[in-house]
Design an enzyme around this catalytic site. Structure first.
Site, PDB file in Angstrom:
ATOM      1  N   SER A   6       0.805  -1.226   0.000  1.00  0.00           N
ATOM      2  CA  SER A   6       0.000   0.000   0.000  1.00  0.00           C
ATOM      3  C   SER A   6       0.836   1.272   0.000  1.00  0.00           C
ATOM      4  O   SER A   6       0.821   2.059   0.959  1.00  0.00           O
ATOM      5  CB  SER A   6      -0.953  -0.045   1.186  1.00  0.00           C
ATOM      6  OG  SER A   6      -1.659  -1.249   1.132  1.00  0.00           O
ATOM      7  N   ASP A  22      -3.825  -1.475  -1.743  1.00  0.00           N
ATOM      8  CA  ASP A  22      -4.981  -1.825  -0.899  1.00  0.00           C
ATOM      9  C   ASP A  22      -6.298  -1.274  -1.454  1.00  0.00           C
ATOM     10  O   ASP A  22      -7.352  -1.902  -1.331  1.00  0.00           O
ATOM     11  CB  ASP A  22      -4.776  -1.399   0.576  1.00  0.00           C
ATOM     12  CG  ASP A  22      -4.346   0.054   0.761  1.00  0.00           C
ATOM     13  OD1 ASP A  22      -4.164   0.756  -0.244  1.00  0.00           O
ATOM     14  OD2 ASP A  22      -4.186   0.479   1.923  1.00  0.00           O
ATOM     15  N   ARG A  62       7.704   6.451  -3.885  1.00  0.00           N
ATOM     16  CA  ARG A  62       8.192   7.018  -2.629  1.00  0.00           C
ATOM     17  C   ARG A  62       7.477   6.348  -1.467  1.00  0.00           C
ATOM     18  O   ARG A  62       6.351   5.875  -1.612  1.00  0.00           O
ATOM     19  CB  ARG A  62       7.989   8.537  -2.572  1.00  0.00           C
ATOM     20  CG  ARG A  62       6.616   9.043  -2.215  1.00  0.00           C
ATOM     21  CD  ARG A  62       6.440  10.482  -2.572  1.00  0.00           C
ATOM     22  NE  ARG A  62       6.512  10.648  -4.023  1.00  0.00           N
ATOM     23  CZ  ARG A  62       5.488  10.411  -4.839  1.00  0.00           C
ATOM     24  NH1 ARG A  62       4.332   9.990  -4.379  1.00  0.00           N
ATOM     25  NH2 ARG A  62       5.603  10.586  -6.141  1.00  0.00           N
TER      26      ARG A  62
HETATM   27  C1  GLC Z   1      -0.982   5.912   1.413  1.00  0.00           C
HETATM   28  C2  GLC Z   1      -0.327   5.072   0.316  1.00  0.00           C
HETATM   29  C3  GLC Z   1      -1.383   4.431  -0.572  1.00  0.00           C
HETATM   30  C4  GLC Z   1      -2.399   3.683   0.269  1.00  0.00           C
HETATM   31  C5  GLC Z   1      -2.972   4.572   1.355  1.00  0.00           C
HETATM   32  C6  GLC Z   1      -3.931   3.819   2.275  1.00  0.00           C
HETATM   33  O1  GLC Z   1      -1.647   6.976   0.827  1.00  0.00           O
HETATM   34  O2  GLC Z   1       0.555   5.871  -0.440  1.00  0.00           O
HETATM   35  O3  GLC Z   1      -0.789   3.549  -1.497  1.00  0.00           O
HETATM   36  O4  GLC Z   1      -3.436   3.215  -0.564  1.00  0.00           O
HETATM   37  O5  GLC Z   1      -1.925   5.120   2.133  1.00  0.00           O
HETATM   38  O6  GLC Z   1      -3.317   2.732   2.878  1.00  0.00           O
END
Ligand code: GLC
Length: 474
Positions: free
Chosen positions: A154, A207, A169
Site C-alpha cells: 500500500s 490496498d 516514494r
Molecule cells: C498511502 C499510500 C497508498 C495507500 C494509502 C492507504 O496513501 O501511499 O498507497 O493506498 O496510504 O493505505
C-alpha cells in the site's frame, strides 16, 4: 446554504473562561459547502492532470487490473498485505459458488525498526513471517510446485505490468533504505529464495485496488474502492482511451483499467487546501515535508497529532489543564486516532472513558468541563477530516460523470467511528447538491477483505490473462 452544522451542544454549561477563544478553532476547522465545492473542482482538474503524460501532483497509477472477476474464479492463493501497522498473511480458497471462499489468516505487527531499516531486512522479515504461517498452515503443494501469491503493497508504485512495480516514494512514516526507485517484486522474490519458500508472486496490488475488486465482487454497484485509515486513497475503473499516458500501448478501444489515484498527494503545491498553522507544523515535522499534504489533513496517522497540538496551544494560552503537569502531552505522536474515536463515542456524564484515556496516556485527570472542550475540538478535527475526505470521492464521481454508485470503504478510521461515515456523507451531499429528502446517491459502504479475497481475485485474474497471452502466442 450549507446544511452542515458543527455541534457545539457539548459545550452547554461549560464556563466561559474555557470556551472564550474557541472561535478561532472554528474559523480554522469548519469548512462550509462553498469551500468544499471549490476544493472538489480543483481536485477534478488535478485528477485529470495526473492522467496526462506530463503528470501532476496526483500520480494516477495504472494498476493493469483490466477486468472485474466473473465470480467463476477458483483456486488457492496466498496473499501478503504490507502497508500499515501490520503484516497480514492469508491463505484464500475461492470456490465455485460466487462470493464463497475459505480463508485462514494471521496478523503480525510490523516493528518500528523494520519500517526504518534496510530493504533486505524488511523483505526477510516478510519472508520469515510467511514461513511461520506456512508451517502452521501447510498448503499441501508438492515441493516442486509453487503456490501463487499476491502482494498487497500500500504505497505508490509505478507498474508496467501487474507483477512488477517500482516504488515511487515511501508514505505513512515508512523509511526503508534501498527500496525507493526499485522494483519491489524481485526484492521480495530474492528473500523468498533465501528462505526457500516455494511461492510464485503473480500479482502486486494496492490496498485500494484490492478493496475495489473485493467489494465489486459482492456488489456490482461499487465503482470506487477507498481506504480511510492510517493513510487515505481511492481507486476506480477508468476507460483507457481517456488516459493520455496510455497512448501507444496498443490497448483495445473499449479497454478499461483500475487507476490507483494515490490522491493523498493532492495539493502538494498548496493551491487550495485550507492549511492551518497545525497542518504546517505536522508537515514540517514529518519525515517527508511537502508530500502527502491532503493525506496529512485527513488520515488516522495525523489527526491524533492535530488534536494534541490544539490541546497544547490552549494550555499555553492559559485555557486548559492549568494546574496539571502536561509533560506527556508534549510528546509528539502520543495521541492516535483511537483517542478521537473513544472521545467521540463516550456519552457518559462524567466522560469516564475519555478520562481513562487521559490518565493512561498523559498521566493526569482533567476536569469534566475541560474534557468537554477537548471533545468539542475532537469533533471539529474529525469533521474537517471527513468533509475533506468527501472531496476526493466527489472529485472522482464528478470527473467520471458518476451520479449514483456505491463506494467500498475499508480502514480503521472509517470502521471504528460511525461519525466519520455520517459526516463524510453529509460532505458529499453538500458538494453534490442532492435534493433534500433524497437518499445518499453516492453511498459509502464499509468493505473488508481487500487484501485477502481482493488480492486472491487479482491473482486469479492475472493468471487468467497470462494464460490468454500464452495461448495467443502459441
Ligand atoms: C498511502 C499510500 C497508498 C495507500 C494509502 C492507504 O496513501 O501511499 O498507497 O493506498 O496510504 O493505505
Amino acid at each position: 446554504m450549507s446544511s452542515f452544522r458543527y455541534r457545539p451542544e457539548i459545550l452547554e454549561g461549560v464556563p466561559e473562561r474555557l470556551t472564550q477563544n474557541l472561535k478561532q478553532f472554528e474559523d480554522w476547522f469548519v469548512l462550509d459547502a462553498a469551500e468544499l465545492k471549490k476544493i472538489t473542482d480543483h481536485f477534478v482538474a488535478e485528477l485529470e492532470k495526473g492522467l496526462t503524460k506530463e503528470g501532476g501532483n496526483i500520480p494516477m497509477n495504472v494498476t493493469w487490473v483490466k477486468s472485474s472477476p466473473s465470480g467463476r474464479e477458483l483456486g488457492r492463493f496466498l496473499t501478503l498485505d504490507m502497508g500499515g501497522t501490520n503484516l497480514r498473511v492469508c491463505d484464500v480458497t475461492l470456490s465455485e459458488q460466487k462470493g464463497d471462499f475459505e480463508q485462514t489468516q494471521r496478523k503480525f505487527k510490523l516493528p518500528q525498526e523494520v519500517k526504518s531499516g534496510t530493504g533486505e531486512e524488511l523483505w526477510d522479515f516478510v519472508a520469515d513471517r510467511l514461513k511461520d504461517f506456512l508451517e502452521e498452515n501447510p498448503t499441501g503443494a508438492q515441493d516442486n510446485t509453487s503456490v501463487p501469491l499476491a502482494l498487497t503493497f500500500s504505497f505508490p508504485v509505478d507498474q508496467k505490468n501487474i507483477r512488477s512495480g517500482i516504488l515511487q516514494r515511501w508514505t505513512k512514516k515508512f523509511e526503508v533504505s534501498g527500496v525507493e526507485g526499485e522494483d519491489i517484486v524481485p526484492q521480495l522474490e530474492a528473500a523468498l529464495a533465501r528462505k526457500n519458500i516455494p511461492v510464485d508472486v503473480v500479482a502486486l496490488i494496492n490496498d485500494t485496488t484490492g478493496t475495489m475488486i473485493a467489494s465489486h465482487y459482492r456488489d456490482p454497484q461499487i465503482k470506487i474502492g477507498s481506504i480511510f485509515s492510517t493513510g487515505t486513497n481511492a481507486a476506480y475503473m477508468e476507460e483507457c482511451r481517456l488516459v493520455p499516458k496510455l497512448e501507444g500501448y496498443g490497448l483495445p478501444e473499449d479497454a478499461k483499467v483500475i487507476i490507483n489515484t494515490e490522491y493523498g498527494a493532492f495539493d502538494n503545491d498548496r493551491q487550495i487546501l485550507p492549511f492551518t498553522p497545525f497542518d504546517h507544523q505536522i508537515d514540517s515535522e514529518s519525515l517527508r515535508p511537502g508530500t502527502q499534504l491532503y493525506e496529512k489533513m485527513v488520515s488516522g496517522l495525523y489527526i491524533g497529532e492535530m488534536l494534541r497540538l490544539v490541546m497544547v496551544k490552549l494550555h499555553e494560552e492559559g485555557r486548559l489543564f492549568q494546574d496539571k503537569d502536561i509533560t506527556r502531552l508534549r510528546e509528539s505522536n502520543v495521541v492516535d486516532a483511537t483517542f478521537l474515536s473513544i472521545a467521540e463515542i463516550d456519552t457518559s456524564e462524567g466522560l469516564d472513558d475519555m478520562r481513562k484515556e487521559f490518565e493512561g496516556l498523559f498521566n493526569f485527570s482533567p476536569a469534566v468541563d475541560e474534557m468537554k472542550v477537548c471533545r468539542y475540538l475532537t469533533g471539529l478535527i474529525a469533521t474537517r477530516a471527513a468533509r475533506l475526505y468527501a472531496c476526493g470521492i466527489a472529485a472522482i464521481c464528478k470527473r467520471n460523470n458518476i451520479r449514483e454508485c456505491h463506494v467500498g470503504v475499508d480502514g480503521s478510521v472509517f470502521n471504528k467511528n460511525s461519525g466519520f461515515k455520517d459526516r463524510a456523507s453529509q460532505g458529499l451531499r453538500d458538494i453534490l447538491d442532492w435534493p433534500v429528502g433524497e437518499i445518499d446517491l453516492i453511498a459509502l459502504n464499509a468493505s473488508e477483505d481487500g487484501s485477502g479475497v481482493g488480492a486472491a481475485l487479482a491473482a486469479s485474474l492475472a493468471l487468467k490473462e497470462a494464460d490468454q497471452i500464452k495461448t495467443t502466442i502459441l
